[in-house]
Enzyme design. Structure first.
Site, mmCIF file in Angstrom:
data_model
loop_
_atom_site.group_PDB
_atom_site.id
_atom_site.type_symbol
_atom_site.label_atom_id
_atom_site.label_comp_id
_atom_site.label_asym_id
_atom_site.label_seq_id
_atom_site.Cartn_x
_atom_site.Cartn_y
_atom_site.Cartn_z
ATOM 1 N N CYS A 73 0.843 -1.189 0.000
ATOM 2 C CA CYS A 73 0.000 0.000 0.000
ATOM 3 C C CYS A 73 0.885 1.247 0.000
ATOM 4 O O CYS A 73 2.065 1.183 0.361
ATOM 5 C CB CYS A 73 -0.897 0.004 1.232
ATOM 6 S SG CYS A 73 -2.248 -1.210 1.170
ATOM 7 N N HIS A 185 -1.232 -7.678 -7.008
ATOM 8 C CA HIS A 185 0.123 -7.526 -7.523
ATOM 9 C C HIS A 185 0.526 -8.739 -8.346
ATOM 10 O O HIS A 185 -0.128 -9.777 -8.331
ATOM 11 C CB HIS A 185 1.119 -7.334 -6.376
ATOM 12 C CG HIS A 185 1.444 -8.583 -5.616
ATOM 13 N ND1 HIS A 185 0.552 -9.207 -4.776
ATOM 14 C CD2 HIS A 185 2.568 -9.353 -5.575
ATOM 15 C CE1 HIS A 185 1.101 -10.279 -4.237
ATOM 16 N NE2 HIS A 185 2.329 -10.399 -4.721
ATOM 17 N N GLN A 187 4.443 -10.408 -10.353
ATOM 18 C CA GLN A 187 5.894 -10.369 -10.293
ATOM 19 C C GLN A 187 6.481 -10.513 -11.689
ATOM 20 O O GLN A 187 5.803 -10.951 -12.626
ATOM 21 C CB GLN A 187 6.436 -11.483 -9.388
ATOM 22 C CG GLN A 187 6.047 -11.346 -7.936
ATOM 23 C CD GLN A 187 6.874 -12.231 -7.031
ATOM 24 O OE1 GLN A 187 8.090 -12.107 -6.973
ATOM 25 N NE2 GLN A 187 6.218 -13.135 -6.320
#
Length: 247
Positions: A73, A185, A187
């Site tokens: 965040c 998210h 990667q």
């Protein structure tokens, strides 16, 4: 699209990708972070012809923190995170607990059947949105395009790194795959070798071209599109038959 490059307190790179050009991304990471870990150890398995990464430092990574302690965040007063800015559109940074890294340690260069070498490469985290309870599927088309711009930018940069043989972007979502952070998210892994599944796909594509002269991926898409069209037509005929029968 505006791209801003900066660094975190321990030297890791951080990139902001913004839809607006007038956004300032000058916030400083004020955390007192420990030194960055060295790269993992790669061990070659001659029985499977695969490289295996041994990354013991990842055992200490952040694991399912409460929402008010999420490191993905934006930072807030008294609560610094991996992203110093109080807001962001899309952010990409070097993983604090990477499987592959350019920060190489000292490893025995053992050859023969069981070769050992450093896990040189890079792992980056891609934050799709600053909204903790959102998801990729809930992003606007403009935000999805921005994420894709970030993927392209980072894939291009990582592909140019010495020793990198494959760059792979993927999403982390859901407890089923063992996520450690629920924030939306993904990667990006820059591998020092070509992964087994990719080798299999490339081999299949090569053999398909040798047999047919065609592009396997394009041919699969064409076949699936044709199959969907056939199903749609069959469904329409069935619906017409039902109307004629009064059902």
């Amino acid at each position: 699209m505006r791209r801003t490059a900066t660094h975190l307190a321990d030297g890791r790179e951080l990139f902001y990708f913004d839809l607006r050009d007038d956004v300032e991304r000058d916030a400083i990471d004020t955390r007192d972070l420990p030194p960055r870990p060295t790269a993992s150890e790669l061990r070659y398995d001659p029985l499977t012809e695969e490289w295996v990464a041994i990354a013991g430092h990842r055992q200490g990574r952040t694991f399912l923190p409460p929402a008010d302690e999420c490191p993905l965040c934006p930072s807030a007063p008294g609560r610094p995170t991996e992203i110093p800015s109080p807001s962001y559109d899309v952010a990409v940074f070097e993983n604090r607990f990477p499987s592959f890294s350019a920060n190489l340690g000292v490893y025995p260069q053992v050859g023969g059947l069981s070769e050992v070498r450093p896990g040189a490469g890079r792992c980056e985290v891609v934050c799709f949105t600053s909204e903790h309870d959102s998801s990729f599927s809930r992003l606007s088309p403009e935000r999805v395009e921005l994420v894709m711009e970030a993927w392209i930018d980072r894939t291009t940069a990582l592909s140019a790194m010495p020793g990198v043989e494959q760059v792979f972007c993927f999403e982390n979502r859901g407890p089923e795959i063992g996520i450690t952070l629920p924030h939306p998210h993904g990667q990006i892994y820059a591998y020092p070798y070509v992964t087994p599944r990719t080798r299999t796909l490339l081999g299949a594509a090569r053999r398909h071209r040798e047999r047919t002269g065609g592009d396997l991926f394009a041919d699969v898409l064409a076949a699936e599109a044709g199959g969907c069209q056939s199903l749609a037509e069959a469904g329409g005929d069935a619906a017409g038959d039902e109307q004629m029968l009064g059902v």
